[in-house]
Design a protein around this motif. Structure first.
Motif, PDB file in Angstrom:
ATOM      1  N   GLU A 539       0.828  -1.213   0.000  1.00  0.00           N
ATOM      2  CA  GLU A 539       0.000   0.000   0.000  1.00  0.00           C
ATOM      3  C   GLU A 539       0.863   1.264   0.000  1.00  0.00           C
ATOM      4  O   GLU A 539       0.583   2.232  -0.713  1.00  0.00           O
ATOM      5  N   ARG A 540       1.917   1.247   0.774  1.00  0.00           N
ATOM      6  CA  ARG A 540       2.748   2.448   0.892  1.00  0.00           C
ATOM      7  C   ARG A 540       3.665   2.631  -0.312  1.00  0.00           C
ATOM      8  O   ARG A 540       3.928   3.768  -0.726  1.00  0.00           O
ATOM      9  N   PHE A 541       4.117   1.530  -0.892  1.00  0.00           N
ATOM     10  CA  PHE A 541       4.888   1.649  -2.141  1.00  0.00           C
ATOM     11  C   PHE A 541       4.024   2.282  -3.224  1.00  0.00           C
ATOM     12  O   PHE A 541       4.465   3.183  -3.952  1.00  0.00           O
ATOM     13  N   ALA A 542       2.782   1.797  -3.300  1.00  0.00           N
ATOM     14  CA  ALA A 542       1.864   2.322  -4.320  1.00  0.00           C
ATOM     15  C   ALA A 542       1.565   3.801  -4.068  1.00  0.00           C
ATOM     16  O   ALA A 542       1.511   4.617  -5.001  1.00  0.00           O
ATOM     17  N   ARG A 543       1.371   4.156  -2.800  1.00  0.00           N
ATOM     18  CA  ARG A 543       1.076   5.548  -2.448  1.00  0.00           C
ATOM     19  C   ARG A 543       2.223   6.476  -2.863  1.00  0.00           C
ATOM     20  O   ARG A 543       1.995   7.585  -3.354  1.00  0.00           O
ATOM     21  N   LEU A 544       3.447   6.010  -2.690  1.00  0.00           N
ATOM     22  CA  LEU A 544       4.616   6.821  -3.065  1.00  0.00           C
ATOM     23  C   LEU A 544       4.644   7.075  -4.571  1.00  0.00           C
ATOM     24  O   LEU A 544       4.888   8.200  -5.033  1.00  0.00           O
ATOM     25  N   HIS A 545       4.418   6.015  -5.337  1.00  0.00           N
ATOM     26  CA  HIS A 545       4.507   6.139  -6.790  1.00  0.00           C
ATOM     27  C   HIS A 545       3.353   6.970  -7.348  1.00  0.00           C
ATOM     28  O   HIS A 545       3.539   7.760  -8.275  1.00  0.00           O
ATOM     29  N   GLN A 546       2.171   6.807  -6.770  1.00  0.00           N
ATOM     30  CA  GLN A 546       1.019   7.545  -7.283  1.00  0.00           C
ATOM     31  C   GLN A 546       1.109   9.034  -6.974  1.00  0.00           C
ATOM     32  O   GLN A 546       0.610   9.869  -7.729  1.00  0.00           O
ATOM     33  N   GLY A 547       1.771   9.359  -5.858  1.00  0.00           N
ATOM     34  CA  GLY A 547       1.802  10.766  -5.457  1.00  0.00           C
ATOM     35  C   GLY A 547       3.087  11.488  -5.788  1.00  0.00           C
ATOM     36  O   GLY A 547       3.303  12.608  -5.302  1.00  0.00           O
ATOM     37  N   ARG A 548       3.958  10.867  -6.572  1.00  0.00           N
ATOM     38  CA  ARG A 548       5.255  11.496  -6.883  1.00  0.00           C
ATOM     39  C   ARG A 548       5.071  12.866  -7.522  1.00  0.00           C
ATOM     40  O   ARG A 548       4.370  13.026  -8.515  1.00  0.00           O
ATOM     41  N   GLY A 549       5.695  13.856  -6.895  1.00  0.00           N
ATOM     42  CA  GLY A 549       5.645  15.206  -7.440  1.00  0.00           C
ATOM     43  C   GLY A 549       4.392  15.969  -7.089  1.00  0.00           C
ATOM     44  O   GLY A 549       4.301  17.168  -7.345  1.00  0.00           O
ATOM     45  N   LEU A 560       7.153   3.936   6.328  1.00  0.00           N
ATOM     46  CA  LEU A 560       8.032   2.902   5.777  1.00  0.00           C
ATOM     47  C   LEU A 560       9.234   2.658   6.679  1.00  0.00           C
ATOM     48  O   LEU A 560       9.670   1.518   6.864  1.00  0.00           O
ATOM     49  N   TYR A 561       9.774   3.733   7.239  1.00  0.00           N
ATOM     50  CA  TYR A 561      10.895   3.599   8.176  1.00  0.00           C
ATOM     51  C   TYR A 561      10.494   2.682   9.332  1.00  0.00           C
ATOM     52  O   TYR A 561      11.215   1.744   9.690  1.00  0.00           O
ATOM     53  N   SER A 562       9.335   2.937   9.911  1.00  0.00           N
ATOM     54  CA  SER A 562       8.857   2.132  11.038  1.00  0.00           C
ATOM     55  C   SER A 562       8.580   0.696  10.610  1.00  0.00           C
ATOM     56  O   SER A 562       8.939  -0.262  11.317  1.00  0.00           O
ATOM     57  N   LEU A 563       7.964   0.508   9.439  1.00  0.00           N
ATOM     58  CA  LEU A 563       7.663  -0.831   8.943  1.00  0.00           C
ATOM     59  C   LEU A 563       8.936  -1.643   8.692  1.00  0.00           C
ATOM     60  O   LEU A 563       8.986  -2.848   8.976  1.00  0.00           O
ATOM     61  N   LEU A 564       9.952  -1.000   8.172  1.00  0.00           N
ATOM     62  CA  LEU A 564      11.207  -1.707   7.900  1.00  0.00           C
ATOM     63  C   LEU A 564      11.841  -2.223   9.190  1.00  0.00           C
ATOM     64  O   LEU A 564      12.343  -3.341   9.249  1.00  0.00           O
ATOM     65  N   LEU A 565      11.801  -1.403  10.219  1.00  0.00           N
ATOM     66  CA  LEU A 565      12.375  -1.838  11.497  1.00  0.00           C
ATOM     67  C   LEU A 565      11.585  -3.002  12.081  1.00  0.00           C
ATOM     68  O   LEU A 565      12.160  -3.981  12.572  1.00  0.00           O
ATOM     69  N   ILE A 566      10.271  -2.888  12.070  1.00  0.00           N
ATOM     70  CA  ILE A 566       9.438  -3.964  12.609  1.00  0.00           C
ATOM     71  C   ILE A 566       9.650  -5.247  11.815  1.00  0.00           C
ATOM     72  O   ILE A 566       9.852  -6.331  12.386  1.00  0.00           O
ATOM     73  N   THR A 567       9.626  -5.144  10.496  1.00  0.00           N
ATOM     74  CA  THR A 567       9.758  -6.326   9.642  1.00  0.00           C
ATOM     75  C   THR A 567      11.131  -6.974   9.802  1.00  0.00           C
ATOM     76  O   THR A 567      11.259  -8.206   9.825  1.00  0.00           O
ATOM     77  N   GLY A 568      12.162  -6.155   9.904  1.00  0.00           N
ATOM     78  CA  GLY A 568      13.502  -6.706  10.104  1.00  0.00           C
ATOM     79  C   GLY A 568      13.595  -7.544  11.364  1.00  0.00           C
ATOM     80  O   GLY A 568      14.241  -8.600  11.373  1.00  0.00           O
ATOM     81  N   HIS A 569      12.931  -7.098  12.421  1.00  0.00           N
ATOM     82  CA  HIS A 569      12.940  -7.872  13.664  1.00  0.00           C
ATOM     83  C   HIS A 569      12.084  -9.126  13.559  1.00  0.00           C
ATOM     84  O   HIS A 569      12.417 -10.155  14.143  1.00  0.00           O
ATOM     85  N   VAL A 570      10.987  -9.040  12.842  1.00  0.00           N
ATOM     86  CA  VAL A 570      10.118 -10.216  12.703  1.00  0.00           C
ATOM     87  C   VAL A 570      10.810 -11.311  11.893  1.00  0.00           C
ATOM     88  O   VAL A 570      10.773 -12.496  12.260  1.00  0.00           O
ATOM     89  N   LEU A 571      11.459 -10.940  10.802  1.00  0.00           N
ATOM     90  CA  LEU A 571      12.017 -11.945   9.894  1.00  0.00           C
ATOM     91  C   LEU A 571      13.354 -12.512  10.359  1.00  0.00           C
ATOM     92  O   LEU A 571      13.693 -13.646  10.006  1.00  0.00           O
ATOM     93  N   ALA A 572      14.118 -11.757  11.117  1.00  0.00           N
ATOM     94  CA  ALA A 572      15.478 -12.203  11.435  1.00  0.00           C
ATOM     95  C   ALA A 572      15.879 -11.756  12.830  1.00  0.00           C
ATOM     96  O   ALA A 572      15.389 -10.743  13.342  1.00  0.00           O
ATOM     97  N   ASP A 573      16.776 -12.530  13.429  1.00  0.00           N
ATOM     98  CA  ASP A 573      17.318 -12.196  14.741  1.00  0.00           C
ATOM     99  C   ASP A 573      18.648 -11.474  14.580  1.00  0.00           C
ATOM    100  O   ASP A 573      19.270 -11.496  13.517  1.00  0.00           O
ATOM    101  N   GLU A 574      19.077 -10.867  15.675  1.00  0.00           N
ATOM    102  CA  GLU A 574      20.352 -10.156  15.658  1.00  0.00           C
ATOM    103  C   GLU A 574      21.496 -11.138  15.452  1.00  0.00           C
ATOM    104  O   GLU A 574      21.458 -12.264  15.947  1.00  0.00           O
ATOM    105  N   GLY A 575      22.524 -10.687  14.757  1.00  0.00           N
ATOM    106  CA  GLY A 575      23.623 -11.594  14.426  1.00  0.00           C
ATOM    107  C   GLY A 575      24.901 -11.326  15.178  1.00  0.00           C
ATOM    108  O   GLY A 575      25.983 -11.618  14.681  1.00  0.00           O
ATOM    109  N   GLU A 576      24.804 -10.766  16.385  1.00  0.00           N
ATOM    110  CA  GLU A 576      26.007 -10.472  17.159  1.00  0.00           C
ATOM    111  C   GLU A 576      26.719 -11.761  17.544  1.00  0.00           C
ATOM    112  O   GLU A 576      26.212 -12.569  18.311  1.00  0.00           O
ATOM    113  N   GLY A 577      27.931 -11.957  17.018  1.00  0.00           N
ATOM    114  CA  GLY A 577      28.765 -13.072  17.461  1.00  0.00           C
ATOM    115  C   GLY A 577      28.518 -14.394  16.771  1.00  0.00           C
ATOM    116  O   GLY A 577      29.330 -15.303  16.865  1.00  0.00           O
TER     117      GLY A 577
END
Length: 1174
Positions: A539-549, A560-577
């Motif tokens: 939905e947000r990708f489409a909104r960006l393209h439709q409203g360009r300019g 999108l910034y918030s969604l990326l952070l949430i999704t990154g945590h859902v899909l993968a764990d931290e890789g420290e060590g």
């Protein structure tokens, strides 16, 4: 003031004594008044200090307590009793000791009605400390006599004020015996531990019963009274004492042995993955407490008490925050944390009944959630609701998710997890309404409830999968996550329009804890949450393209910034060590998906990667991809790629190990294979890898000055790629990677990166050399990458006008940048590329020395030069052959000498204070780097992969390092040793050298030896106990080496131990004699941590064996200085017991060290108190 010394006990005496006591009291009263009025406070403080330090001021202090009208004077008198008694305890008679304790107890009981609470509390605290100080000396009957006095105050009908004072005293006593709240007494840790064990075994349960009975005795009056009654303070104090005792760190069973923890079912989890925001203390008192806490109906009584009071005062909104209400709720919450062997072995039935009882009691605090939330918004206090959330967290901590959910089903049509979800939803709704107001009750409730979810779900996520959760819980969890995302998106959208909105402006790392909890909730219903996230992104990708300019995209970009952070945590764990695996919930779900491109996780990941790829288009980058959005994209790609990009694991096709659920496991295998293969090296992996590299290049080149973005790119994204050795094989073959390497080696654009990013990028590129086909190709790859660095530095150092050219700003910038790159390359040293990196360092040895000379006044450049050498030597030293080692050691010594010869380490005291502090900081950094260099050289003797011995080239590491210390030590002033890290590094190196190479000390020249011994003595009296511990271990090594050598008829430390002559020819004591004196002075007369006694014993034992004659003389001196015959006799016996008791022999072995530790503990308890008064 000598007149403050009045003896121990007895009456007031004649008129002269009375006049003297009144004079003392008057002077103390005037001093206290002067302090309050700020009139000559120094003199007033000196007057009060004189009272505390005078010998046996007890009569004067008691007189002040009983007669003074100045409250603060009575407070100071109580404090003086405490200080004097602790100091003089060893030579007080048994009658004097008992008299002081009795006086304090009687005083607080007799003045129970006094309005001056802080004086009462102080005297109560003094009584508790005196009882603890004499705990090991008091007989059982003497203890019983004191406690009988307290018992009568609590039980007998002396009034509620006396009852309150009795409970208050027990609170002080328990606090004093608890290690975390005890007062310092200058006694070994063993003393405190013995007191703790004795109280826990013999009295703690009794005190609990007294407090419980006291609360019960006043409950009826409180409930039946319509007005505030004095019994309330008794009940509140009793509940507070009950809570304090339950917070005790139970360690012993009734036989005095340490308890082994037998947790309930598999329920108690110390989850390392669950970094909690809310403290949850487990209560594990053992089976001896079962009758008091479980079988007696005590928990039910507390619940009924709170329910009755809650109902009675429900119309008074303020009542929820009254002390009695708060104390009762805290006690109930703590009951929820009961676990371990206190419950019988009945498959958890007793604990389940206990928890159900508690859950029934706290339900009205949180259920129904919408009604509770509405009441809080209407003005009701939130404290009860928050305590209800804490209780749920405690229950979750001591049970399994299954049992947690089942508890509520026995009394409600739904489970506890459903209640938890509904409660969380109400909290999130309130957050959405008040999202701009940080610190509201819903913030606190959200954090507590997130900790509860984390506690429950972390084990499911890592082991069991969500198959154990019933369908209604899965649906509720999915709805909860959807609401959470909705809330986060709303907050993100609002922040785009408000510059003062800080909620989502925090760094990614600052939000990591909350997002990790969100991820666990999402994974519990992963089959619903992944499609939800995909839809929201689409939905947000489409909104960006439709409203360009046409439409301002800021709100959408923040979402999108918030969604990326949430999704990154859902899909993968931290890789420290370590390399993170695909989360178990994702592996065991989506079993119907066997086509890779149809897998929901592949669809979600692919849509994000395709969106990220659009930043490569300059027009799209300009209109959509802000630096902040790129930060989230880079962070997501770094986290995602560690788990999904070309995973280094094989999916075997063998089905022979499948169990009874063959079909399910086979289906799971195919689904997992479809997921992992899609981004594998034989499918889309190389294409995605190329996209990621090009995105990285774009952030480095097209976003100049964006330090945070570029730091994420260098330190996380690119670093993550080279951690996978299988990825490196494909990485070095990519045109995009070659483009990056070429820009690094030959271009100018990347010189704009800051120093940290230069270092990180160099390290990453060198690490990628692993992907070359063989070692020679890898080394050539490194040479090609770094040739520009060596060429520039060599050419620069060869210039005739180097001193002038080097001072040009652009040259300083270039040199600094290249040195950072050298550091990064050195940090990437691996066996495969070690040869090329050695050549790199070797080729710049002379330029480094020349630059150190030229830039001696440019502290920043000097520090970079030193740090490169430290990192390079640290990476190389264990691989070098003997000849190469000799070259490196010679270079290091030349560098140290050059640094010292220019007085670079000296700080001019004529500078202004601000410049002086800045200069000290710069030198501190330099000297710490030099110490790290010497430590790296030390490691050659510990880890050496070379084929020949370094001694073949005449290189002796210990002599080299001691020589280095000789150069560095004069540059380290006592002021510089105030920097904790420098101090720690220096003494760590010195301690290591003396422990490993004690024989080398004898070979040092006089000046070097004086520096080593001087700083060792300084460290022995340092305020940092870790520094003192290192010095004690060094002393033990020196003394034990000498003693063992002498026992074997060898020289040992030789003249150093026997004694040398000073410059005037006068004889001096040997170093062991000096340290024996110093260590005895420390142990007997100075302040130090009780934790150091064991280490000090290990150092003192060999010192005494080496210097038995001196030890005898020092002991005799102590005895002769003691004028009191009784104390002289005690000191004599204690000194004899120190070296003769407990079957101690003169052999330095483990058994004798343990025996001497015990002897020293007993010796210090016996004599330290009265020796410090001499």
């Amino acid at each position: 003031m000598q007149g403050y010394s009045n003896g121990g006990g007895g009456g007031e005496g004649g008129p002269a004594d009375l006049a003297k006591l009144q004079s003392i009291m008057q002077s103390i009263e005037i001093a206290c008044s002067s302090i309050q009025m700020h009139v000559n406070p120094a003199a007033a403080e000196a007057t009060i200090l004189a009272l505390c330090q005078s010998p046996q001021p007890y009569k004067a202090c008691q007189f002040i307590l009983e007669n003074s009208q100045v409250t603060n004077a009575r407070f100071q008198a109580a404090a003086a009793i405490r200080d004097a008694a602790m100091r003089e305890w060893a030579f007080l008679t048994a009658d004097d000791r008992r008299g002081l304790i009795s006086f304090c107890l009687c005083f607080v009981m007799q003045h129970a009605c006094s309005p001056e609470g802080y004086v009462q509390a102080k005297v109560s605290s003094v009584a508790a400390q005196l009882i603890k100080r004499g705990w090991l000396d008091l007989s059982a009957s003497e203890k019983e006599a004191f406690f009988n006095q307290v018992n009568q105050a609590i039980y007998c009908n002396h009034g509620v004020d006396v009852q309150f004072i009795g409970i208050n005293f027990l609170e002080s006593l328990v606090s004093e015996f608890s290690p975390t709240t005890s007062s310092a007494m200058g006694l070994p840790r063993e003393f405190h531990e013995q007191c703790r064990m004795s109280l826990e075994q013999d009295y703690l349960k009794t005190f609990y019963c007294w407090a419980r009975d006291a609360a019960i005795s006043v409950t009826k009056v409180i409930i039946e009274s319509d007005a505030a009654v004095s019994e309330v303070k008794v009940c509140t104090a009793a509940l507070r004492l009950l809570l304090q005792i339950l917070n005790w760190d139970f360690r012993y069973n009734t036989s005095g042995t340490k308890m082994s923890i037998n947790v309930f079912s598999a329920g108690v989890r110390q989850d390392s993955a669950s970094a909690k925001r809310t403290e949850c203390i487990l209560v594990q008192p053992g089976p001896a407490w079962r009758d008091v806490l479980i079988s007696s109906g005590h928990v039910e009584w507390v619940l009924n008490l709170y329910a009755a009071l809650r109902e009675k005062f429900s119309y008074k909104g303020y009542w929820l925050d009254c002390p009695i209400a708060v104390s009762a709720r805290k006690l109930i919450v703590q009951f929820c944390s009961l676990t371990g062997t206190i419950f019988s072995s009945d498959n958890g039935q007793m604990q389940e009944h206990h928890l159900l009882q508690l859950l029934s009691g706290i339900l009205p605090w949180v259920d129904p959630p919408d009604v509770v939330a509405k009441a809080i918004e209407s003005g009701k206090s939130e404290s009860e609701m928050l305590d209800g959330c804490r209780a749920l967290l405690s229950i979750a901590t001591v049970t399994t998710p299954f049992i947690f959910d089942q508890l509520l089903k026995s009394i409600r049509p739904f489970g506890t997890l459903t209640l938890l979800s509904t409660l969380m939803c109400e909290v999130i709704k309130n957050l959405m309404l008040n999202s701009s107001e940080e610190g509201t009750w819903s913030w606190d409730a959200r954090d507590i409830l997130l900790d509860t979810w984390t506690t429950l779900l972390v084990s499911i996520d890592s082991k069991e999968g969500n198959a154990l959760l019933p369908s209604e819980v899965l649906n509720a969890t999915a709805s909860l996550f959807a609401l959470i995302v909705e809330c986060e998106l709303k907050v993100a959208s609002m922040s785009a329009m408000d510059d003062n909105f800080n909620y989502v402006q925090a760094s990614i790392s600052a939000m990591d804890e909350r997002l990790s909890s969100y991820a666990l909730i999402a994974r519990a219903a992963i089959d619903a949450t992944v499609p939800l996230l995909t839809r929201l992104f689409t939905e947000r990708f489409a909104r960006l393209h439709q409203g360009r300019g046409m439409i301002d995209p800021t709100e959408t970009l923040e979402e999108l910034y918030s969604l990326l952070l949430i999704t990154g945590h859902v899909l993968a764990d931290e890789g420290e060590g370590e390399t993170p695996l695909v989360p178990n919930a994702i592996q065991t779900c989506f079993l119907d998906t066997l086509e890779a491109d149809k897998h929901p996780v592949v669809i979600l990941s692919g849509s994000i990667i395709k969106f990220a790829e659009q930043c490569l288009d300059p027009e799209m980058r300009l209109s959509i991809f802000s630096p902040r959005l790129m930060e989230a994209i880079v962070w997501f790609l770094a986290r995602w790629s560690q788990t999904y990009l070309m995973p280094f694991e094989e999916i075997r096709d063998g089905y022979s190990n499948f169990g009874h659920d063959y079909e399910h496991q086979l289906q799971s295998l195919h689904s997992r294979k479809a997921l992992l293969s899609f981004f594998g090296e034989h499918n889309q992996g190389k294409l995605v890898l190329d996209i990621i590299v090009r995105v990285a290049i774009t952030t480095l080149v097209s976003y100049p000055g964006e330090k945070d973005l570029q730091e994420l790119t260098c330190n996380q994204l690119l670093h993550a790629l080279v951690q996978g050795k299988n990825i490196c094989l494909h990485l070095v073959a990519l045109d995009s990677w070659r483009e990056l390497a070429n820009a690094f080696a030959n271009g100018k654009t990347l010189f704009l990166l800051n120093s940290t990013n230069q270092r990180s990028l160099a390290q990453t590129l060198v690490l990628s050399a692993y992907g070359m086909r063989n070692a020679e190709a890898s080394n050539q790859y490194v040479r090609d990458l770094t040739n520009h660095i060596t060429t520039y530095l060599v050419e620069l150092s060869n210039k005739n006008n180097l001193k002038n050219v080097a001072q040009q700003p652009d040259v300083i910038l270039s040199v600094s940048c290249l040195l950072e790159r050298l550091r990064g390359a050195a940090n990437a040293t691996e066996p495969r590329t070690q040869k090329a990196l050695y050549e790199l360092g070797f080729s710049v040895m002379n330029p480094i020395l020349l630059l150190l000379e030229v830039y001696k006044h440019e502290s920043a450049v000097v520090y970079l030069l030193l740090k490169f050498i430290v990192d390079w030597v640290d990476g190389q030293i264990s691989y070098l052959e003997a000849q190469e080692t000799a070259v490196v050691v010679d270079f290091c010594m030349r560098l140290l000498q050059l640094y010292a010869s220019h007085n670079i380490g000296k700080v001019l005291m004529t500078l202004s204070s601000s410049l002086l502090n800045e200069a000290k900081t710069e030198k501190y950094k330099d000297l710490r780097a030099l110490l790290q260099l010497l430590s790296s050289l030390c490691s050659k003797d510990l880890v050496d992969f070379s084929s020949d011995s370094i001694e073949a080239q005449g290189t002796n590491i210990s002599k080299v390092v001691f020589f280095g210390l000789h150069i560095v030590t004069p540059l380290i002033s006592l002021d510089l040793l105030k920097y904790p890290k420098l101090c720690h590094d220096y003494f760590a190196l010195l301690s290591h050298m003396l422990e490993v190479y004690p024989e080398t000390v004898a070979q040092l020249n006089t000046e070097a030896l004086a520096h080593v011994l001087g700083t060792l003595d300084f460290g022995l009296h340092h305020q940092d106990s870790e520094v003192v511990d290192m010095c004690l271990r060094a002393l033990k090594a020196l003394a034990s080496f000498h003693y063992k050598e002498m026992s074997a008829s060898k020289v040992g430390l030789g003249a150093l131990a026997a004694g040398l002559k000073d410059s005037n020819g006068n004889p001096q004591e040997g170093i062991l004699s000096q340290f024996l004196r110093s260590l005895l002075q420390l142990l007997l007369f100075e302040d130090y941590s009780p934790d150091l006694v064991s280490t000090a014993a290990d150092a003192l034992f060999p010192l005494i064996l080496c210097e038995q004659g001196l030890y005898q003389r020092l002991g005799n001196e102590l005895i002769e200085r003691q004028v009191n015959p009784t104390l002289r006799s005690r000191l004599t016996n204690a000194l004899q017991s120190l070296t003769n008791s407990n079957q101690l022999s003169s052999t330095l072995d483990r058994v004798n060290y343990q025996r001497f530790r015990k002897n020293l503990n007993n010796f210090l308890i016996e004599v330290r108190g009265f020796l410090r008064t001499m």
